[in-house]
Design a protein around this motif. Structure first.
Motif, short mmCIF file in Angstrom:
data_model
loop_
_atom_site.label_atom_id
_atom_site.label_comp_id
_atom_site.label_asym_id
_atom_site.label_seq_id
_atom_site.Cartn_x
_atom_site.Cartn_y
_atom_site.Cartn_z
N GLY A 143 0.82 -1.20 0.00
CA GLY A 143 0.00 0.00 0.00
C GLY A 143 0.85 1.26 0.00
O GLY A 143 2.08 1.22 0.11
N LYS A 144 0.17 2.41 -0.11
CA LYS A 144 0.86 3.69 -0.17
C LYS A 144 1.04 4.23 1.25
O LYS A 144 0.11 4.22 2.04
N VAL A 145 2.21 4.74 1.56
CA VAL A 145 2.52 5.31 2.86
C VAL A 145 2.55 6.82 2.72
O VAL A 145 3.26 7.37 1.88
N VAL A 146 1.74 7.50 3.54
CA VAL A 146 1.71 8.96 3.53
C VAL A 146 2.27 9.42 4.87
O VAL A 146 1.73 9.10 5.92
#
Length: 164
Positions: A150-153
């Motif tokens: 997944g994308k890490v913000v």
């Protein structure tokens, strides 16, 4: 694996019957039956003797406080060989004797170890958790770095006081 088992249960009996007919045509029917009986009796005696030795080695290994991996593998090979020796036929008896006899068992143990290690690697690679770098779905220990899905913000959490 399923196809291999299917073929084994289909091809092995046909080969056994064909070999029994071939042997029977050369040495005679009653002699073939007598040879199968003698083969079974000899196999039962060897399985009993080697099973007792494996059980004693297993007890000694546990009493010494070590993991009895070789002894457990030998016990499993003896059980599998004894099962094959019970089946009527010369091919299964040859494989059964190879599993039971003490001078062929180390080779069969290494062959089984290779097969099962390969099988475990295949199953682990097809696991839904293989891409996460985790062996089990329990999660990562704190502080452990590794690939994430997944994308890490990155950001900062600001809590607002609702009373003010």
């Amino acid at each position: 694996m399923r196809l291999l088992l299917f073929l084994a249960f289909l091809v092995v009996p046909v080969l056994e019957i064909w070999l029994l007919i071939q042997v029977g045509s050369v040495i005679g029917g009653w002699t073939t039956v007598a040879l199968l009986l003698a083969d079974s009796l000899l196999g039962a005696w060897i399985v009993r003797r080697e099973g007792r030795k494996a059980w004693a080695a297993l007890r000694d290994g546990v009493a010494a406080g070590r993991i009895p991996d070789r002894e457990l593998a030998d016990g499993a090979l003896i059980v599998a060989g004894g099962t094959l020796l019970l089946a009527p036929g010369f091919l299964t008896d040859i494989v059964g004797f190879a599993l039971v006899l003490p001078f062929t068992r180390p080779f069969m143990r290494s062959l089984a170890t290779w097969f099962f290690a390969r099988r475990v690697k295949t199953l682990a690679a097809s696991s839904p958790y293989a891409n996460l770098g985790m062996p089990f779905p329990a999660g990562r220990p704190e502080g452990q770095e590794g690939p994430q899905s997944g994308k890490v913000v990155h950001g900062e959490v600001i809590s607002e006081d609702r009373d003010a």
